[in-house]
Design a protein around this motif. Structure first.
Motif, PDB file in Angstrom:
ATOM      1  N   PRO A 172       2.537  13.005  10.612  1.00  0.00           N
ATOM      2  CA  PRO A 172       1.188  13.745  11.027  1.00  0.00           C
ATOM      3  C   PRO A 172       0.574  14.089   9.804  1.00  0.00           C
ATOM      4  CG  PRO A 172       3.225  14.643  11.985  1.00  0.00           C
ATOM      5  CD  PRO A 172       3.764  13.563  10.878  1.00  0.00           C
ATOM      6  N   PRO A 173      -0.767  14.037   9.910  1.00  0.00           N
ATOM      7  CA  PRO A 173      -1.915  14.387   8.941  1.00  0.00           C
ATOM      8  C   PRO A 173      -1.417  15.768   8.176  1.00  0.00           C
ATOM      9  CG  PRO A 173      -2.771  13.692  10.889  1.00  0.00           C
ATOM     10  CD  PRO A 173      -1.439  13.929  11.267  1.00  0.00           C
ATOM     11  N   ASN A 174      -0.835  16.825   8.834  1.00  0.00           N
ATOM     12  CA  ASN A 174      -0.581  17.966   8.118  1.00  0.00           C
ATOM     13  C   ASN A 174       0.559  17.901   7.280  1.00  0.00           C
ATOM     14  OD1 ASN A 174       0.933  17.732  10.652  1.00  0.00           O
ATOM     15  ND2 ASN A 174       1.233  20.082  10.608  1.00  0.00           N
ATOM     16  N   ARG A 175       1.382  16.925   7.346  1.00  0.00           N
ATOM     17  CA  ARG A 175       2.422  16.578   6.441  1.00  0.00           C
ATOM     18  C   ARG A 175       2.242  15.659   5.320  1.00  0.00           C
ATOM     19  NH1 ARG A 175       7.237  18.942   9.500  1.00  0.00           N
ATOM     20  NH2 ARG A 175       7.845  19.314   7.112  1.00  0.00           N
ATOM     21  N   VAL A 176       1.095  15.221   5.230  1.00  0.00           N
ATOM     22  CA  VAL A 176       0.692  13.989   4.213  1.00  0.00           C
ATOM     23  C   VAL A 176       0.932  14.648   2.774  1.00  0.00           C
ATOM     24  CG1 VAL A 176      -1.223  12.639   3.416  1.00  0.00           C
ATOM     25  CG2 VAL A 176      -0.673  12.757   5.713  1.00  0.00           C
ATOM     26  N   PHE A 177       0.253  15.797   2.424  1.00  0.00           N
ATOM     27  CA  PHE A 177       0.318  16.472   1.015  1.00  0.00           C
ATOM     28  C   PHE A 177       1.797  16.539   0.849  1.00  0.00           C
ATOM     29  CE2 PHE A 177       0.671  19.931  -1.879  1.00  0.00           C
ATOM     30  CZ  PHE A 177       0.047  19.191  -3.294  1.00  0.00           C
ATOM     31  N   GLU A 178       2.594  17.121   1.629  1.00  0.00           N
ATOM     32  CA  GLU A 178       4.142  17.312   1.489  1.00  0.00           C
ATOM     33  C   GLU A 178       4.691  16.086   1.029  1.00  0.00           C
ATOM     34  OE1 GLU A 178       7.703  19.449   3.885  1.00  0.00           O
ATOM     35  OE2 GLU A 178       5.791  19.046   5.011  1.00  0.00           O
ATOM     36  N   ALA A 179       4.408  14.792   1.986  1.00  0.00           N
ATOM     37  CA  ALA A 179       4.951  13.752   1.628  1.00  0.00           C
ATOM     38  C   ALA A 179       4.731  13.167   0.340  1.00  0.00           C
ATOM     39  CB  ALA A 179       4.653  12.687   2.608  1.00  0.00           C
ATOM     40  N   VAL A 180       3.381  13.450  -0.204  1.00  0.00           N
ATOM     41  CA  VAL A 180       3.022  12.911  -1.325  1.00  0.00           C
ATOM     42  C   VAL A 180       3.888  13.465  -2.569  1.00  0.00           C
ATOM     43  CG1 VAL A 180       1.185  12.609  -3.342  1.00  0.00           C
ATOM     44  CG2 VAL A 180       0.572  12.264  -1.018  1.00  0.00           C
ATOM     45  N   VAL A 181       4.085  14.868  -2.215  1.00  0.00           N
ATOM     46  CA  VAL A 181       4.870  15.370  -3.309  1.00  0.00           C
ATOM     47  C   VAL A 181       6.270  15.321  -3.194  1.00  0.00           C
ATOM     48  CG1 VAL A 181       5.547  18.018  -4.029  1.00  0.00           C
ATOM     49  CG2 VAL A 181       3.261  17.438  -3.563  1.00  0.00           C
ATOM     50  N   LYS A 182       6.912  15.408  -2.014  1.00  0.00           N
ATOM     51  CA  LYS A 182       8.184  15.097  -2.321  1.00  0.00           C
ATOM     52  C   LYS A 182       8.766  13.679  -2.557  1.00  0.00           C
ATOM     53  CE  LYS A 182       9.224  18.333   1.703  1.00  0.00           C
ATOM     54  NZ  LYS A 182      10.216  19.180   1.401  1.00  0.00           N
ATOM     55  N   THR A 183       7.814  12.689  -2.413  1.00  0.00           N
ATOM     56  CA  THR A 183       8.158  11.378  -2.809  1.00  0.00           C
ATOM     57  C   THR A 183       7.537  11.102  -4.139  1.00  0.00           C
ATOM     58  OG1 THR A 183       6.011  10.357  -2.031  1.00  0.00           O
ATOM     59  CG2 THR A 183       8.085  10.571  -0.430  1.00  0.00           C
ATOM     60  N   ARG A 184       7.119  12.120  -4.861  1.00  0.00           N
ATOM     61  CA  ARG A 184       6.369  12.007  -6.174  1.00  0.00           C
ATOM     62  C   ARG A 184       5.599  10.852  -6.458  1.00  0.00           C
ATOM     63  NH1 ARG A 184       7.636  15.792  -8.654  1.00  0.00           N
ATOM     64  NH2 ARG A 184       7.275  15.593 -10.911  1.00  0.00           N
ATOM     65  N   GLY A 185       4.719  10.771  -5.233  1.00  0.00           N
ATOM     66  CA  GLY A 185       3.726   9.385  -5.299  1.00  0.00           C
ATOM     67  C   GLY A 185       4.028   8.275  -4.714  1.00  0.00           C
ATOM     68  N   TYR A 186       5.232   8.229  -4.310  1.00  0.00           N
ATOM     69  CA  TYR A 186       5.496   6.994  -3.612  1.00  0.00           C
ATOM     70  C   TYR A 186       4.701   6.448  -2.611  1.00  0.00           C
ATOM     71  CZ  TYR A 186       8.538   3.359  -1.312  1.00  0.00           C
ATOM     72  OH  TYR A 186       9.026   2.187  -0.648  1.00  0.00           O
ATOM     73  N   VAL A 187       4.395   7.592  -1.776  1.00  0.00           N
ATOM     74  CA  VAL A 187       3.216   7.380  -0.848  1.00  0.00           C
ATOM     75  C   VAL A 187       2.188   8.264  -1.194  1.00  0.00           C
ATOM     76  CG1 VAL A 187       4.787   6.955   1.204  1.00  0.00           C
ATOM     77  CG2 VAL A 187       4.332   9.165   0.624  1.00  0.00           C
ATOM     78  N   GLN A 188       1.003   7.707  -0.710  1.00  0.00           N
ATOM     79  CA  GLN A 188      -0.375   8.571  -1.165  1.00  0.00           C
ATOM     80  C   GLN A 188      -1.062   9.078   0.208  1.00  0.00           C
ATOM     81  OE1 GLN A 188      -1.470   9.634  -4.366  1.00  0.00           O
ATOM     82  NE2 GLN A 188       0.591   8.903  -4.939  1.00  0.00           N
ATOM     83  N   ALA A 189      -2.087   9.962  -0.093  1.00  0.00           N
ATOM     84  CA  ALA A 189      -2.958  10.161   0.875  1.00  0.00           C
ATOM     85  C   ALA A 189      -3.563   9.158   1.457  1.00  0.00           C
ATOM     86  CB  ALA A 189      -3.577  11.348   0.644  1.00  0.00           C
ATOM     87  N   PRO A 190      -3.959   8.852   2.861  1.00  0.00           N
ATOM     88  CA  PRO A 190      -4.740   7.643   3.251  1.00  0.00           C
ATOM     89  C   PRO A 190      -6.222   7.881   2.578  1.00  0.00           C
ATOM     90  CG  PRO A 190      -3.531   8.670   5.002  1.00  0.00           C
ATOM     91  CD  PRO A 190      -3.421   9.632   3.953  1.00  0.00           C
ATOM     92  N   HIS A 191      -6.955   6.871   2.380  1.00  0.00           N
ATOM     93  CA  HIS A 191      -8.318   6.995   2.143  1.00  0.00           C
ATOM     94  C   HIS A 191      -9.323   6.996   3.140  1.00  0.00           C
ATOM     95  CE1 HIS A 191      -6.508   4.025  -1.227  1.00  0.00           C
ATOM     96  NE2 HIS A 191      -6.729   5.275  -1.701  1.00  0.00           N
TER      97      HIS A 191
END
Length: 184
Positions: free
Chosen positions: A165-184
């Motif tokens: 979900p879009p509201n969890r994107v930043f959390e995912a970026v932080v938790k994976t230390r950049g493995y996934v990034q926010a969509p462009h």
């Protein structure tokens, strides 16, 4: 029957890792029963040394955190870099020095992201929506994703519909230390 010494058990662990073998495999080949005795441990050590081509005796088994990474079972620079870059999950049994290095690398990566150097990586999701499969690849399982995000396995499997979900994107970026990034 006497139990094997701690030194024997440590040496067996080191030798099995170096030989790319499992202890159960070696015990089966030698037809050893449980529990392992001192004599059984000696047979396992001899079999593993034969497999590795070690002639005679080594001065002492390598201790954790000392010597070359392939001998000690500790992570080398290549493995540490892969973990820091999010290409490989961190093992659960990190040594103090390994944790220290990974912490410092994480700080450096955060600093580089803050100042825009080096060029920003698009992440495993290549700038597209973050899919559950990207998170599963990083964390290792759907269960681990659910634990990391504090949700149920059902939410990850069904509730998210395969896309974070879009509201969890930043959390995912932080938790994976950049493995996934926010969509462009």
């Amino acid at each position: 029957m006497s139990e094997p010494t701690a030194a024997q058990l440590d040496y067996i662990e080191s030798l099995t890792r170096r030989a790319g073998a499992s202890l159960s495999e070696v015990k089966a080949q030698l037809q050893l029963d449980e529990p392992i005795t001192v004599e059984g441990a000696s047979k396992i050590i001899d079999a593993l040394k034969d497999r590795l081509g070690i002639v005679g005796s080594e001065t002492r088994p390598p201790k954790r955190g000392q010597g070359r990474a392939e001998d000690s079972g500790r992570l080398g620079a290549t493995e540490l870099r892969a973990i820091a870059e999010g290409r490989r999950p961190a093992p659960t049994d990190l040594a103090v020095d390994e944790s220290w290095i990974l912490f410092r690398l994480a700080k450096l990566i955060d600093l580089e992201l803050a100042i825009g150097e080096p060029a920003r990586w698009a992440g495993a999701n290549q700038g597209e929506q973050i899919r559950v499969e990207h998170l599963e690849a990083y964390f290792g399982s759907v269960e681990a994703v659910a634990t990391a995000f504090g949700v149920s396995v059902g939410t990850v499997r069904s509730g998210w519909g395969g896309v974070l979900p879009p509201n969890r994107v930043f959390e995912a970026v932080v938790k994976t230390r950049g493995y996934v990034q926010a969509p462009h």
